[in-house]
Design a protein around this motif. Structure first.
Motif, mmCIF file in Angstrom:
data_model
loop_
_atom_site.group_PDB
_atom_site.id
_atom_site.type_symbol
_atom_site.label_atom_id
_atom_site.label_comp_id
_atom_site.label_asym_id
_atom_site.label_seq_id
_atom_site.Cartn_x
_atom_site.Cartn_y
_atom_site.Cartn_z
ATOM 1 N N TYR A 1 27.111 28.957 -74.411
ATOM 2 C CA TYR A 1 27.237 27.529 -74.083
ATOM 3 C C TYR A 1 27.824 26.706 -75.229
ATOM 4 O O TYR A 1 27.955 25.494 -75.124
ATOM 5 C CB TYR A 1 25.900 26.970 -73.579
ATOM 6 C CG TYR A 1 25.618 27.470 -72.180
ATOM 7 C CD1 TYR A 1 26.064 26.767 -71.063
ATOM 8 C CD2 TYR A 1 24.971 28.689 -71.972
ATOM 9 C CE1 TYR A 1 25.862 27.246 -69.784
ATOM 10 C CE2 TYR A 1 24.767 29.182 -70.696
ATOM 11 C CZ TYR A 1 25.213 28.454 -69.595
ATOM 12 O OH TYR A 1 25.018 28.932 -68.326
ATOM 13 N N ASN A 2 28.180 27.398 -76.344
ATOM 14 C CA ASN A 2 28.882 26.703 -77.425
ATOM 15 C C ASN A 2 30.381 26.862 -77.310
ATOM 16 O O ASN A 2 31.134 26.247 -78.053
ATOM 17 C CB ASN A 2 28.504 27.277 -78.801
ATOM 18 C CG ASN A 2 27.036 27.117 -79.078
ATOM 19 O OD1 ASN A 2 26.370 26.346 -78.422
ATOM 20 N ND2 ASN A 2 26.532 27.861 -80.046
ATOM 21 N N CYS B 1 26.377 20.770 -74.179
ATOM 22 C CA CYS B 1 25.802 21.449 -75.323
ATOM 23 C C CYS B 1 26.390 20.861 -76.591
ATOM 24 O O CYS B 1 27.592 20.813 -76.773
ATOM 25 C CB CYS B 1 26.075 22.941 -75.280
ATOM 26 S SG CYS B 1 25.241 23.748 -76.639
ATOM 27 N N LYS B 2 25.514 20.389 -77.435
ATOM 28 C CA LYS B 2 26.001 19.686 -78.622
ATOM 29 C C LYS B 2 25.528 20.380 -79.889
ATOM 30 O O LYS B 2 25.371 19.766 -80.931
ATOM 31 C CB LYS B 2 25.545 18.236 -78.584
ATOM 32 C CG LYS B 2 26.144 17.494 -77.388
ATOM 33 C CD LYS B 2 25.263 16.346 -76.942
ATOM 34 C CE LYS B 2 25.747 15.739 -75.655
ATOM 35 N NZ LYS B 2 24.715 15.768 -74.612
ATOM 36 N N ILE B 3 25.293 21.685 -79.785
ATOM 37 C CA ILE B 3 24.831 22.433 -80.947
ATOM 38 C C ILE B 3 25.873 22.320 -82.058
ATOM 39 O O ILE B 3 27.063 22.513 -81.833
ATOM 40 C CB ILE B 3 24.621 23.911 -80.591
ATOM 41 C CG1 ILE B 3 23.502 24.034 -79.568
ATOM 42 C CG2 ILE B 3 24.383 24.760 -81.830
ATOM 43 C CD1 ILE B 3 22.293 24.765 -79.976
ATOM 44 N N GLY B 4 25.405 21.969 -83.242
ATOM 45 C CA GLY B 4 26.295 21.929 -84.386
ATOM 46 C C GLY B 4 27.193 20.699 -84.415
ATOM 47 O O GLY B 4 28.032 20.565 -85.282
ATOM 48 N N ARG B 5 27.026 19.809 -83.436
ATOM 49 C CA ARG B 5 27.858 18.599 -83.438
ATOM 50 C C ARG B 5 26.961 17.390 -83.659
ATOM 51 O O ARG B 5 25.856 17.322 -83.132
ATOM 52 C CB ARG B 5 28.602 18.455 -82.112
ATOM 53 C CG ARG B 5 29.534 19.628 -81.858
ATOM 54 C CD ARG B 5 30.551 19.293 -80.815
ATOM 55 N NE ARG B 5 29.945 19.232 -79.486
ATOM 56 C CZ ARG B 5 30.620 18.831 -78.424
ATOM 57 N NH1 ARG B 5 31.862 18.432 -78.529
ATOM 58 N NH2 ARG B 5 30.041 18.823 -77.249
ATOM 59 N N GLY C 1 20.737 21.054 -82.994
ATOM 60 C CA GLY C 1 21.479 20.435 -81.893
ATOM 61 C C GLY C 1 20.700 19.237 -81.403
ATOM 62 O O GLY C 1 19.693 18.843 -81.999
ATOM 63 N N THR D 1 31.863 23.555 -73.513
ATOM 64 C CA THR D 1 31.527 22.219 -74.014
ATOM 65 C C THR D 1 32.528 21.177 -73.526
ATOM 66 O O THR D 1 32.153 20.062 -73.185
ATOM 67 C CB THR D 1 31.471 22.198 -75.551
ATOM 68 O OG1 THR D 1 32.680 22.782 -76.049
ATOM 69 C CG2 THR D 1 30.302 22.994 -76.068
ATOM 70 N N GLU E 1 34.175 26.602 -76.524
ATOM 71 C CA GLU E 1 34.988 25.396 -76.327
ATOM 72 C C GLU E 1 35.162 25.081 -74.840
ATOM 73 O O GLU E 1 35.015 23.953 -74.406
ATOM 74 C CB GLU E 1 36.344 25.608 -77.032
ATOM 75 C CG GLU E 1 37.409 24.562 -76.745
ATOM 76 C CD GLU E 1 37.030 23.167 -77.225
ATOM 77 O OE1 GLU E 1 36.225 23.066 -78.173
ATOM 78 O OE2 GLU E 1 37.528 22.195 -76.627
ATOM 79 N N GLY F 1 26.130 32.641 -77.958
ATOM 80 C CA GLY F 1 27.057 31.523 -78.149
ATOM 81 C C GLY F 1 27.709 31.026 -76.877
ATOM 82 O O GLY F 1 28.613 30.191 -76.923
#
Lengths: 462, 284
Positions: B267-268, B279-283, B67, B273, B270, B265
């Motif tokens: 703060y991941n 939270c920009k994990i995985g983006r 992230g 975010t 939808e 998960g």
């Protein structure tokens, strides 16, 4: 001439405006307003306010100086008894302390002692008035563990008495609860908290952040390996309580400590900071203390509709009256005499509501407050997507568990004897770690008492 | 303080970073972790300690860029300083309380997955030095993501490398390797699994019938990581525990992994975010 029984109104941000920003709510008095308000003081022969102040500030004396326009003299009077007036003027529960005993309160409004204290402290800071005389170095070295109100107060007195003082802080910013707990809209960080810390640095106090005493070093290491003559433990009460009801670990349930730490310490509300925060569209805050009000008003500013759920009535709310008043003005809904029995979840494990039960007040309990009793069959649901638990905190057990021989009571609080000493020689403690969660002013007072005990034990008696 | 002394690319997006942290190096033990902040606006990121050198005053950590915050941590170069490194946090592994006699000849099985291999290393090293018998299974998605193979081989008796896609070593999941070892008559006094939550869950299921005690190290969400916030709450044996101060290691058979994965998960999601854009994990 101000009417004797009516307070000079203090300027505040409009509730509709401030509900969308984190700027300080109360704008404080200016010179003229302060002098006018000070003119209301009766200068009682036996001032009740002084006795009701946890650190016995000579209130009528400083107010007299404000009335005369000699603000530096007023600051000098306060500085004899308080080391954090800009902070206490903002966060003390004055209505149950000094102002609660003001004789004018019997017929009208008490003198706005807190607002006057804040004015004097802000004026001194802005005008560079400081009371920094330090005695010559006495060669003794003291470690302060925790940089909250008790640690800062203890450090101030010791530095002025000629000790070399080193403060250890576990977080990355100095101030403890002043930094992570109390929000910007009540206590500005850069303008007030940081300035108090800078003033301490000018006294020669050193600060070291990111040290967890009990893990990085122990209290014994500090004395045996690093040569400190005494250690003061002012680690506060940081461990959040939960209710132990079903659904409390659902996604969307957070402690007020987590919510406020994300917002205040980590600045989640500010663009450019990386830490996320989530207040939801509808947020329920459980509890009735200052922390509950802070969490609720923070969630509101982040865009949530907020309901405070409290099991007693408004009369018993432990929060400062001003905070309750401000919260209501800002549009927070209070659901009194209700207590959560379960947090309800959706199929994805997220909060969808809180099931509460109605309460009624029974006989007074140990705290003197009437104890709430559930009304059978009165359950009702409150829809929400975030629940913030603000149920109080207890001391972190880390230091007690890594300092052999340090006595604690059944609540995990460090025990002091009548000389303000702990069960370990040259280890001192004060503030919430001794009393359990209390107020900034009590912690500050305790830090000063510990400093006095350290001086008694470490310095040759004159 | 907090100066980066060495930085090594171990595999795609995975870096080993050695920082100067003499106080932490002096007190670190296997099983403990750090909180690292990149700059004053950064998040507090919990990272397990992958090695420490008391003499040199350094600690090592292995960071996978997943992230924004981990990418920022990995973007720093040798000579630069992180704004904060706090530690050692958490309770050390149980075995550090055991005497040398108790540890000598004691049989351990470590199951390491992905970057979870890094915190296994100091544990295996400690036990190996004490004369314990240490078998290690390392699982990686593919050969290119395998880390610590050489270092680990020096601190264990048997090293078994598994890749999910069969590109290297044993082709298959770590749980299959565990089954094979047990079927071939291997026995252990204690097993330890560190890796993704889902891997730990299935290692737990696989080992449960064997009766071998199993410890897992939980990488939950944390903010302060000192017991103050409770973001790391996990249910262990039906009770809520704080992974930061009561863990991170727990008895695997008592852990509610499904809850732990769901909470991880949070703060991941939808709705979070889209609300916070934070939270920009995985983006990318």
């Amino acid at each position: 001439m101000q009417d004797r029984f009516t307070r000079v109104k203090v300027r505040e941000q409009d509730p509709k405006v401030r509900a969308h920003n984190f700027e300080e709510v109360c704008l404080g008095y200016d010179k003229d307003e302060a002098m006018l308000e000070a003119s209301r003081c009766l200068h009682c022969k036996k001032p009740m306010c002084v006795g009701a102040c946890p650190v016995n500030i000579q209130i009528p004396d400083f107010i007299e100086q404000v009335k005369n326009g000699d603000f530096a003299a007023a600051a000098e009077v306060i500085s004899r008894d308080s080391s954090l007036p800009a902070i206490c003027g903002r966060v003390c529960p004055q209505e149950t302390q000094c102002e609660g005993k003001c004789i004018l309160g019997n017929k009208g409004e008490a003198v706005a002692i807190g607002k006057l204290e804040r004015f004097v402290a802000d004026w001194s800071r802005e005008n560079g008035v400081r009371f920094n005389e330090c005695k010559p170095a006495n060669g003794k070295k003291v470690a302060i563990v925790g940089s909250g109100p008790s640690g800062l107060a203890c450090a101030t007195d010791l530095a002025k008495a000629g000790f070399k003082v080193h403060v250890f802080e576990v977080l990355h910013k100095v101030g403890g609860v002043l930094q992570y707990g109390i929000p910007e809209f009540r206590l500005p960080k850069d303008r007030v908290v940081s300035k108090e810390v800078e003033a301490l640095k000018e006294l020669g106090v050193e600060f070291e952040t990111d040290v967890i005493v009990g893990r990085t070093v122990t209290v014994d290491d500090l004395m045996d390996k690093e040569g400190y003559d005494a250690v003061f433990i002012g680690t506060g009460a940081g461990l959040p309580r939960f209710m132990n009801i079903p659904g409390e670990n659902l996604n969307g349930v957070v402690s007020a400590n987590e919510f406020l730490t994300r917002n205040n310490l980590m600045h989640a509300y500010e663009e450019g900071y990386e830490t996320p925060i989530y207040a939801g569209a509808k947020c329920v805050v459980v509890g009735g203390g200052n922390v509950a009000m802070d969490a609720a008003r923070t969630a509101l500013r982040l865009g949530a509709e907020v309901t405070i759920v409290y099991r007693r009535t408004e009369t018993e709310l432990p929060a400062r009256r001003e905070e309750v008043h401000h919260a209501k003005e800002e549009g927070i809904v209070f659901s009194m005499l209700s207590n959560p029995v379960e947090v309800l979840g959706d199929e994805k494990g997220w909060v969808r509501g809180v099931r509460c039960i109605r309460m009624e007040l029974g006989e007074p309990d140990a705290s003197g407050r009437r104890s709430p009793i559930p009304v059978p069959g009165s359950e009702f649901d409150v829809e929400c997507d975030v629940v913030i638990m603000a149920l109080g905190t207890s001391p972190n057990p880390l230091i007690a568990s890594t300092t052999p021989g340090l006595e604690t009571n059944r609540h995990g609080c460090v025990v002091l004897n009548e000389q303000d000493q702990t069960s370990r020689k040259h280890v001192y403690a004060g503030g919430d770690v001794v009393t359990g969660a209390a107020t900034v002013i009590l912690a500050m007072g305790a830090g000063r008492k510990a400093a006095a005990a350290i001086m008694r034990d470490l310095l040759p008696q004159e | 303080m907090n100066r980066i002394i060495e930085k090594k690319l171990l595999a795609q997006n995975i870096y080993l970073i050695k920082v100067e942290a003499p106080r932490i190096a002096a007190s670190a033990l296997p099983g403990q972790f750090l909180v690292v902040i990149n700059d004053p606006k950064g998040e507090r990121i919990p990272l397990t300690i992958s090695d420490y050198d008391k003499q040199a005053g350094t600690v090592d950590m292995v960071i996978q860029q997943i992230g924004v915050s981990t990418r920022l941590l990995c973007s720093r170069n040798v000579g630069e300083c992180y704004s904060s490194v706090l530690g050692p946090l958490g309770v050390p592994s149980d075995f550090v309380k055991m005497s040398d006699e108790e540890l000598k000849g004691r049989r351990y099985l470590f199951v390491a997955g992905g970057v979870g291999t890094a915190p296994v290393y100091p544990q295996a090293k400690y036990l190996h030095e004490k004369g314990a018998m240490v078998d290690v299974i390392i699982g990686a998605k593919t050969k290119d993501l395998l880390i610590f193979e050489e270092a680990m081989s020096k601190v264990c008796t048997n090293l078994y490398v598994c890749t999910d896609d069969g590109s290297y070593g044993f082709g298959g999941l770590v749980t299959k390797k565990i089954e094979d070892l047990l079927a071939n008559g291997k026995t252990y006094d204690q097993a330890v699994a560190i890796g993704p939550m889902i891997m730990m869950k299935f290692v737990t299921k696989t080992l449960q019938p064997s009766g071998i005690p199993l410890t897992v190290s939980l990488n939950t969400l944390m903010v302060d990581a000192t017991g103050m916030c409770g973001a790391c709450r996990v249910t262990v044996g039906g009770k809520t525990r704080f992974a930061c101060v009561e863990g991170p290691e727990f008895d695997a058979y008592q852990v509610d992994f499904d809850e732990a994965m769901r909470r991880q998960g949070m703060y991941n999601a939808e709705k979070v975010t889209s609300h916070t854009h934070k939270c920009k994990i995985g983006r990318e």
